[in-house]
Design an enzyme around this catalytic site. Structure first.
Site, PDB file in Angstrom:
ATOM      1  N   LYS A 213     -38.380 -24.905  74.360  1.00 49.96           N
ATOM      2  CA  LYS A 213     -37.014 -25.404  73.673  1.00 49.96           C
ATOM      3  C   LYS A 213     -35.866 -24.674  73.731  1.00 49.96           C
ATOM      4  CE  LYS A 213     -38.947 -28.515  70.656  1.00 49.96           C
ATOM      5  NZ  LYS A 213     -38.223 -29.921  70.140  1.00 49.96           N
ATOM      6  N   ASP A 241     -34.889 -29.007  76.382  1.00 48.08           N
ATOM      7  CA  ASP A 241     -34.969 -29.395  74.701  1.00 48.08           C
ATOM      8  C   ASP A 241     -33.793 -28.588  73.591  1.00 48.08           C
ATOM      9  OD1 ASP A 241     -35.312 -30.986  72.514  1.00 48.08           O
ATOM     10  OD2 ASP A 241     -37.065 -31.466  72.399  1.00 48.08           O
ATOM     11  N   GLU A 267     -32.392 -32.480  76.768  1.00 42.45           N
ATOM     12  CA  GLU A 267     -32.433 -33.057  75.861  1.00 42.45           C
ATOM     13  C   GLU A 267     -31.873 -33.161  74.264  1.00 42.45           C
ATOM     14  OE1 GLU A 267     -36.560 -34.759  73.192  1.00 42.45           O
ATOM     15  OE2 GLU A 267     -36.936 -34.258  75.269  1.00 42.45           O
ATOM     16  N   GLU A 296     -34.275 -39.274  70.234  1.00 47.69           N
ATOM     17  CA  GLU A 296     -35.078 -39.774  68.868  1.00 47.69           C
ATOM     18  C   GLU A 296     -34.390 -39.715  67.560  1.00 47.69           C
ATOM     19  OE1 GLU A 296     -36.633 -35.095  68.152  1.00 47.69           O
ATOM     20  OE2 GLU A 296     -36.220 -35.330  70.114  1.00 47.69           O
ATOM     21  N   ASP A 319     -38.497 -43.979  69.530  1.00 46.57           N
ATOM     22  CA  ASP A 319     -39.240 -42.790  68.710  1.00 46.57           C
ATOM     23  C   ASP A 319     -40.073 -44.610  68.323  1.00 46.57           C
ATOM     24  OD1 ASP A 319     -39.358 -42.112  65.797  1.00 46.57           O
ATOM     25  OD2 ASP A 319     -38.928 -40.105  67.169  1.00 46.57           O
ATOM     26  N   HIS A 346     -40.551 -40.262  72.279  1.00 45.72           N
ATOM     27  CA  HIS A 346     -40.132 -39.126  72.178  1.00 45.72           C
ATOM     28  C   HIS A 346     -41.667 -39.580  71.006  1.00 45.72           C
ATOM     29  CE1 HIS A 346     -39.528 -37.151  67.951  1.00 45.72           C
ATOM     30  NE2 HIS A 346     -39.264 -36.144  68.673  1.00 45.72           N
TER      31      HIS A 346
END
Length: 406
Positions: A213, A241, A267, A296, A319, A346
């Site tokens: 992240k 992400d 992402e 997502e 998703d 996702h």
């Protein structure tokens, strides 16, 4: 399949205090309490179906209200009536003359639709005595296509093209399984010590693909990506992400400065609705060998259509609970196949991993027949794969967390 009419739809608001230890934290969602809207549909013949949609705490009660509002469209119907013309039932839920005004096919009302349809698909799979992926794989192509609403898609994918895109390849899947990655060691709120400990454990377990992240602070991102890359070595895969944190130009600049760590993708670099922004980011990062992954937070199949038409993403992240359940994800998987973009779903929230692996297996066996650049999110081995066990499992997890703080 005649096991009576649907007589009851119950819905629960189930939440877990994951924010206490910053599990699931990212640049935009710093204190998520992983939650689900949990739907159980029952017939007078004793058949049940279990469905969920994922949320992260506050607001879950609003989705519950939307499920309750839609329940009148479900009660009184039989499973056989629904699945014999699934496209029409999908439209019934998404095109109610009054409720569609608070969508249409997006936001809270679509999350509620996903929970209900996930329960219907679960009921159908149980009635056939198959896991969901096997139910999908065993369908005749024409039957599968009848589950999809092609409205608004014909300029990108016709029903005939969808029929022709289906093919079968099960042997490799049965032998080798489906490749997966882990995010569990690199949530944004974790300390470097936690990252090191969890990454070491993941490496010991044999993981080869890791997602980090990013997005809150550039220097922190450089330090954390450097730490993970040094631990996993140059041969393993790294993804990053940002969870929608940046403007377009900022995303390009920021990711360029992280390019030395060779991420496979960035992402959700910007607003999930900004299709042209994603296209600009994709074009700018292509010379660096970094793709854009998103999906997502895509409201529906039409957004995915436009992302694909605009070459705005290189990895399609469906998703299982954001769009209209399996029905709408089937459309996206088939469009992705036409545009030759890999589907990397996702997952990661309550029940998402358990749901989405059925779609990944279907994609491989019946549509793409390829694992090139395809990976899905890690599904923890100790979690139940049967949806009926999900509520009990997460209640046990909740109790463990609560006891640790007493």
């Amino acid at each position: 399949m005649t096991k009576g009419k649907i007589t009851k739809l119950s819905v629960s608001d189930v939440r877990f205090p994951t924010s206490l230890e910053q599990h699931g934290s990212d640049a935009m969602h710093t204190d998520p309490d992983y939650s689900v809207v949990y739907v159980v549909i029952e017939t007078d013949g004793g058949l049940k179906g279990y469905g969920i949609t994922f949320t992260i705490g506050r607001g879950t009660e609003i989705v519950v209200c939307a499920v309750e509002a839609l329940s009148a469209l479900v009660i009184g119907k039989s499973l056989e009536d629904i699945v014999s013309d699934f496209r029409s039932f999908y439209r019934l839920l998404t095109s109610d003359g009054q409720m569609r005004w608070i969508g249409p096919e997006k936001g809270v009302i679509q999350l509620a639709t996903a929970a209900i349809l996930n329960a219907i698909w679960d009921m159908w799979a149980r009635a056939e005595g198959k896991p969901l992926w096997k139910l999908l794989v065993d369908m005749e192509p024409k039957q599968l296509i009848r589950c999809i609403d092609f409205r608004y898609l014909s300029d990108a994918l016709t029903e005939q093209e969808a029929l022709e895109s289906q093919r079968g390849k099960a042997e490799q899947m049965l032998k080798e399984g489906y490749p997966a990655y882990t995010t569990s060691c690199a949530w944004l709120g974790y300390s470097d010590e936690q990252l090191t400990e969890l990454c070491s454990a993941a490496l010991a377990e044999g993981w080869t693909k890791f997602k980090v992240k990013v997005g809150a602070d550039l220097q922190d991102d450089i330090r954390r990506c450097s730490l993970i890359r040094k631990m996993i070595g140059p041969e393993k895969t790294l993804m990053i992400d940002a969870n929608q944190r940046w403007d377009v130009a900022e995303a390009i600049t920021w990711v360029t400065k992280l390019a030395e760590f060779c991420p496979l993708w960035i992402e959700e670099p910007t607003c999930p609705d900004d299709i042209l922004g994603h296209a600009a980011i994709s074009k700018a990062l292509a010379p660096l060998g970094i793709g854009v992954a998103t999906g997502e937070q895509c409201h529906n199949r039409v957004m995915f259509k436009q992302f694909l038409q605009a070459s705005a993403l290189q990895f399609v992240q469906i998703d299982s609970c954001r769009v209209g359940s399996v029905n709408e994800n089937l459309a996206t998987i088939l469009m992705a196949a036409k545009f030759k973009v890999p589907v990397c779903p996702h997952a990661g929230g309550v029940g998402l991993c358990e749901l989405v692996h059925h779609l990944s297996i279907f994609d491989y066996i019946s549509v793409s027949a390829s694992l090139d650049n395809r990976i899905k999110r890690k599904m923890d081995d100790h979690k139940p794969s049967n949806q009926a066990e999900l509520l009990e499992f997460w209640q046990q997890e909740w109790n463990k967390v609560i006891q640790s703080y007493l």
